[in-house]
Each structure stands twice: as C-alpha cells, then as structure tokens.
Design an enzyme around this catalytic site. Sequence first.
Site, PDB file in Angstrom:
ATOM      1  N   GLU A 276      28.375  44.463  43.631  1.00 19.73           N
ATOM      2  CA  GLU A 276      29.055  44.716  45.083  1.00 19.73           C
ATOM      3  C   GLU A 276      28.038  46.136  45.371  1.00 19.73           C
ATOM      4  O   GLU A 276      29.782  47.053  46.171  1.00 19.73           O
ATOM      5  CB  GLU A 276      30.102  44.565  45.581  1.00 19.73           C
ATOM      6  CG  GLU A 276      29.413  43.073  46.185  1.00 19.73           C
ATOM      7  CD  GLU A 276      30.930  42.964  47.120  1.00 19.73           C
ATOM      8  OE1 GLU A 276      31.701  43.907  47.298  1.00 19.73           O
ATOM      9  OE2 GLU A 276      31.337  41.314  47.323  1.00 19.73           O
TER      10      GLU A 276
ATOM     11  N   GLU B 145      29.879  34.612  43.600  1.00 20.56           N
ATOM     12  CA  GLU B 145      31.835  34.705  44.560  1.00 20.56           C
ATOM     13  C   GLU B 145      31.704  34.174  45.663  1.00 20.56           C
ATOM     14  O   GLU B 145      30.833  34.598  46.130  1.00 20.56           O
ATOM     15  CB  GLU B 145      31.921  36.193  45.045  1.00 20.56           C
ATOM     16  CG  GLU B 145      32.344  36.842  43.588  1.00 20.56           C
ATOM     17  CD  GLU B 145      33.142  38.545  44.716  1.00 20.56           C
ATOM     18  OE1 GLU B 145      33.379  38.671  45.354  1.00 20.56           O
ATOM     19  OE2 GLU B 145      32.905  39.342  43.172  1.00 20.56           O
TER      20      GLU B 145
HETATM   21  C1  NOJ Z   1      34.381  41.089  46.062  1.00 22.51           C
HETATM   22  C2  NOJ Z   1      34.433  41.657  45.314  1.00 22.51           C
HETATM   23  O1  NOJ Z   1      33.676  41.274  43.950  1.00 22.51           O
HETATM   24  C3  NOJ Z   1      36.274  40.872  44.505  1.00 22.51           C
HETATM   25  O2  NOJ Z   1      36.527  42.796  43.189  1.00 22.51           O
HETATM   26  C4  NOJ Z   1      37.187  41.043  45.512  1.00 22.51           C
HETATM   27  O3  NOJ Z   1      38.207  40.231  45.148  1.00 22.51           O
HETATM   28  C5  NOJ Z   1      36.463  40.523  46.738  1.00 22.51           C
HETATM   29  N1  NOJ Z   1      35.511  40.365  47.018  1.00 22.51           N
HETATM   30  C6  NOJ Z   1      37.397  39.408  47.587  1.00 22.51           C
HETATM   31  O4  NOJ Z   1      37.832  40.208  47.906  1.00 22.51           O
END
Ligand code: NOJ
Length: 445
Positions: free
Chosen positions: A167, A355
């Site tokens: 991200e 994710e």
């Molecule tokens: C994306 C991120 O990569 C992760 O680190 C985070 O905990 C999650 N989103 C949830 O917000």
Amino acid sequence: MLKKKDFGKDFKWGVTISAFQNEGAAFEDGKSASIWDTFTSDSENVNDGESPGSTSDFYHNYKKDIKRARKLGFKVFRFSLSWPRIIPDGKGEPNPLGIDFYNRVIDTCLKQGLEPWVTIYHWDLPQVLEDEGGWTNREILQWFSNYVEVVTSAFGDRVKHWIVMNEPMTFVGLGYFTGYHAPGRNGIGNFMKAAHHATLCMAEGGRIVKRNVGDAEVGVALSCSYVRPVNKFLFNRSAARRVEGLLNRFFIEPLLGLGYPTDIIPALNIIKSNYLPGDEERLEFDFDFIGLQYYFRVVAKFSLFPPVLFATEVPPWSRKTKLNSMGLDVYPKGLSSLLNFYSKYDNIRKIILTESGVCYPDFLRGDKVNDARRKKYHQKMLKQVKKAIKRDIPVGGYFVWTLVDNFEWREGFKPRFGLVYNDFKTQNRTVKASGKWFKKFLRDE
Ligand code: NOJ
C-alpha cells in the site's frame, strides 16, 4: 451457498500479518528503531495514548501462530520483513539475528505446509534512513535495492512469492502528505518525491527479485477504493474520477508503463520535476501478479481544497451507511466493480486479494467470540470474488487480514481485524466464530 471448489483448485487461501503490527520485540536481538517505533513513542500520535509494546508478540509466538493458520485450513502465510531488524543501519551489513528470525519463520511455514509469501516493505522504514530524508531522498533507491538484494539472497532458496511493497498510497499519502502516519511529514512536495521514489523502488525491487530468484512470482500490494460521486452533477462526477485517479490508478499505471494518471489530474505533472533521465522506463515492470486490498467506499464531491485534486470526501458518518470500528464505510459490493476495473488493464496477468478484512468490536464471552458481522463480511466479499471468477477475471487468491488481532497503526488496539481474538495482556488467543467458519469452509472440498 459458497463452496471452496467454486474458486478452483489452484486458488490461494491465505492469512496475512505485518512485522510492526505483530512482532513486538522492537529492540531485541539487534533491531534498530523504525519510524513507527519513533512515531508511536509519542502517545499523542496514537489513539487513547496506547503504545504497541509487544503487540501480539509474534516474535516469540510465531510457531503457535503459524500452526494456528494451518489448523484453520489456510495454505498461504503472508508476513512482512522488518528492514530495521534485518539491516539495523539501513544500508550496510545484515544483522545475523534478524536473518535467523525470518529463517525460523520461513522454515516453520514450510514445515506446516504453508507457502510463505513475503512482503519486503510494510511501512517500517529504519529511523536512521528517515533521518536522512527517508522516502523523499532519492538515495532510497540504493538503500532499498541493497535491502532487496540482502533478503532475496538470504531467503530466495525457500521463498518463491514476493510482494515488493504494501500500500504505497497509504504510507506515502498519510506519512508524507497529511502527516497522520509515521514519519508525520506533510506537504505536496514531500508527497510527490516520496511517491515517485516509492514507484521506482517497486519496479527496481521487482527486477532484483526476478534476477536473484529465477523461479519466483513477484507482485505489489495496492490499496484501492470503490469511489462514487455524491450526486450526478458533472462537477461532482469529475471530482470522483480524480479521486479514483489518486486512489486506484496512481501507482499501477506507471508500473504498467502508462505513466502517472495526469490525464485526470493534470497537476500531477509536477511529479515529473523529480524525474531523472531514464525514469520513464525505470518505472515500468511486468509483475506476475497485482495484489489488491479493498477496505472501504469513498463518496466524493467537488471542493476547492485540496488544490491539485479539487475534490473531497463526504464523511461516512454524515451519510446513512454501515461503518466499521474505524468509521470507514464498509461496502463489499464495491469489490465487483473494482475487479472489473483492474481486469481491463492489458498487462495485469493475475490479481490476488492480498488483504481483506474488517474491524468490529469483539467481545470475549467465556471462551467464545461471536463475530457474526465479520463472518458475514468475508462471505459477502467471497461472493463477489466468485462472481468475478465466473466472468473470467483472473482472481487467484484471497488473503484474510488478519490472523490474530494486532496493533492498528495510529488507531492502536481498538480496531480488531483478527480471525483469532487476542488478549493483549496475557497473549491468550481464542478463535472467533469467523475463524471457525473459515476452518469449516476450507475443509469442504
Ligand atoms: C491495510 C494495511 O496494509 C494493514 O497494515 C492495515 O492493518 C489494514 N489495512 C487495516 O487497516
């Protein structure tokens, strides 16, 4: 009814965690401070003044956690490497104890029959590098390349799936533009520099992985949002398109050789003031897969601020919509149109949902956590994936964020995303109803 077999036998089912959020042991065995260690040491920077402490202590609990992932039926374990644990001074010699730790993690995954998917960078830059400008210093290209060389040489014999970066829009946008995340810097100049260097590092990282691990599959993990305008007025519709440009196109397009999306956000042309000769080609890399991470919907409208974008978000709390415990607009149906959108790019060969998850308040009652809403959420997301596969969109995997509740950056411990509940005082883990559902679902053939 959802059935595992609807997704095909090669579909990858995984869980995912990250170093800073899970490991703890911030200064053990030679690790140096990351920007997140520094940032969270100021209690003003974290909700309720919390500090990560040992968080879910993956550093000492990794065996149990990896075993738990296997028991729940997953076949992929995605985790990230901590740069300051591996190279404490950011640029030089690796720390053998840091390398040993990840060797143990990788070997445990393999022993448990889990494929290790390694994220090289998940936001925890060594503080010593931030002291020299961090992502705004072009030298990061050398520092990052050296780091990728070190980790691919150390782990490439066993790790065949690599995610170069996680991200970039989140850590660059929140870390260098709004200052909400570490290292807490702001301004458009910092943002443009950091963004350009992050893109260069993704492409260069991809090249190094391929060179050092011939049989590896390599990708990046990009955040994306379902964006819609607040109403049909033309100026709001074009505001929404600019927000899409920023949130969904900004990093993928230069990597695909299309350049930054200046067609929709002309002011983005200023990023080119950071170009050196050859950058245009350097930005491009043919990844084996693209990781997508979709958490929330954005409703956009025209606004004079911020200039460059001339658009703003209509706050989710001001609309009638379902919110998660971070106040974000949860909208699983949006996944469908996002998958459609990304499948239209010629050079995206495979999409992995690297994710997917949601945070709701969880309560431990006796030895049970009935997180019915989280279970439903994953089921709804999976229905969208199933539909996309039917439409021949090449979605190849779904990784749940996250295995065990952990430290949610600036939001601290309150947002719980895990399939497994954690008592942060005792480190007692309890599988939630959502985890039990996955276990059953993944068992069915
Ligand atoms: C994306 C991120 O990569 C992760 O680190 C985070 O905990 C999650 N989103 C949830 O917000």
